[in-house]
Design an enzyme around this catalytic site. Sequence first.
Site, mmCIF file in Angstrom:
data_model
loop_
_atom_site.group_PDB
_atom_site.id
_atom_site.type_symbol
_atom_site.label_atom_id
_atom_site.label_comp_id
_atom_site.label_asym_id
_atom_site.label_seq_id
_atom_site.Cartn_x
_atom_site.Cartn_y
_atom_site.Cartn_z
ATOM 1 N N HIS A 62 0.838 -1.207 0.000
ATOM 2 C CA HIS A 62 0.000 0.000 0.000
ATOM 3 C C HIS A 62 0.868 1.250 0.000
ATOM 4 O O HIS A 62 1.039 1.894 -1.030
ATOM 5 C CB HIS A 62 -0.925 -0.035 1.216
ATOM 6 C CG HIS A 62 -1.982 1.035 1.228
ATOM 7 N ND1 HIS A 62 -2.237 1.868 0.159
ATOM 8 C CD2 HIS A 62 -2.869 1.405 2.199
ATOM 9 C CE1 HIS A 62 -3.222 2.695 0.469
ATOM 10 N NE2 HIS A 62 -3.618 2.438 1.703
ATOM 11 N N HIS B 264 -1.917 -0.276 -11.659
ATOM 12 C CA HIS B 264 -2.747 0.193 -10.553
ATOM 13 C C HIS B 264 -3.985 -0.685 -10.458
ATOM 14 O O HIS B 264 -4.454 -1.222 -11.461
ATOM 15 C CB HIS B 264 -3.150 1.662 -10.762
ATOM 16 C CG HIS B 264 -3.796 2.274 -9.557
ATOM 17 N ND1 HIS B 264 -5.150 2.236 -9.357
ATOM 18 C CD2 HIS B 264 -3.263 2.917 -8.477
ATOM 19 C CE1 HIS B 264 -5.439 2.844 -8.212
ATOM 20 N NE2 HIS B 264 -4.315 3.253 -7.663
ATOM 21 N N ASP C 260 3.036 6.605 -7.553
ATOM 22 C CA ASP C 260 4.236 6.227 -6.805
ATOM 23 C C ASP C 260 5.467 6.147 -7.694
ATOM 24 O O ASP C 260 6.595 6.216 -7.204
ATOM 25 C CB ASP C 260 4.016 4.880 -6.111
ATOM 26 C CG ASP C 260 3.008 4.972 -4.986
ATOM 27 O OD1 ASP C 260 3.065 5.965 -4.247
ATOM 28 O OD2 ASP C 260 2.166 4.078 -4.860
#
Length: 454
Positions: free
Chosen positions: A281, A332, A391
């Site tokens: 996460h 994702h 990210d």
Amino acid sequence: MANVDINEITPEIIEYAGMCSKSGAINPELYGKYDVKRGLRDINGKGVVAGLTHISDIISSKEVDGKSVPCDGELYFRGININDIVHGFISEKRFGFEEVAYLLLFGDLPNSQELKDFRDLLASYRTLPTNFVRDVIMKAPSNDMMNTLARSVLTLYAYDEQPDDTSIPNVLRQCLMLISVFPMLSVYGYQAYNHYICGDSFYIHNPDSELSTAENILRMLRPNMSYTQMEAMVLDLALVLHMDHGGGNNSTFTTHVVSSSGTDTYSTIAAALGSLKGPKHGGANIKVVEMFQDMKAHLNDPKDEDEVRTYLKKLLHKEAFDKKGLIYGMGHAVYSISDPRATIFKAFVQKLAFEKHREADFELYSMIERLAPEVIAEERRIYKGVSANVDFYSGFVYSMLDLPTKLFTPMFATARIVGWSAHRLEELINSDKIIRPAYKAVQEHLPYVPLKDR
């Protein structure tokens, strides 16, 4: 039996662990037989609907001729497109964290006076109890800043005169305080670790009430308290983009689940922090940075596309980096064609890379962003498109800002505490039932065997 070292994995523990693994294993075919949505997602990766929310919305597909077709990703905060929100404060050369926090918490964009009042309110909460740094943060510093942060949050319960009051005004008070002090808890926790565990100098800089959240983070972290406008602006943008992401992500769902039990705010946020700490996460951007470091160490020419493509294939074949078979930062759970946060971020990342003289690194990131989907499509059977997620660039940004890796996930938490707070309030306002999912028992019923007969 003699006392054992509680940190040692003894032969007995290994034997017991084997028993756990054997008794805990479930036949994967049973999930299909009973139509169990593993990870609360269907076979196409679409999340099981577990609630309703006004706070944020994610769009990754649209209906065309009655069929669901992947589209460029869209993210909405309180119904407003994130692209428009970012363009609004960037075009006016303002910091956005406080404005977007107001929007997520209260449902509307603030006018100038409302924004000023809210900024002043957050600044007034930006203080810790007397001796809290000495008695809590500096005691027993941890190698992991997320554990340090969670411990600090749980300890704040003891300083609250109404910790268990779950009325909306009291919970809002608690949430505003936590939003305000998360940067302090994170940075001070790191400073304690850096001093007591790493042996470096110890700095505790007070926040400045006239500065934004992003500016204060850089001010408190750096020995000389200095930063550029570009650095603060990009960090502010990172905080905004990470502030919320629908109600279905793991830590936000944790917030809903724990809030539904009626427990206090501090326990709820500590649980969310525990979720975000997980590498699946909140730790993804750390893996991206480490992967690129390994890549640069093994590439003869980072500009050679064929050599880069070969390295990416090695990643997928579990022959490079951590041998997990992943290209970190790509793909994702919801988005397929594009992650709007990564799209927004990229232009500002390029500007910061220019200021930091990291253009070559930015070019490598851009090349990976372009090549990785092609390599993944060649090597793997995938049910939807793959693109860079937020990210992919956020770790690069944090490294250019000289943020220690230990603070990457706490920075995520410093942003996401706003979303968690909004979702906690929404759960308390609307829910009157504890969230209690069902599990299908697949263990056959067995008779009890008396001890003498075993």
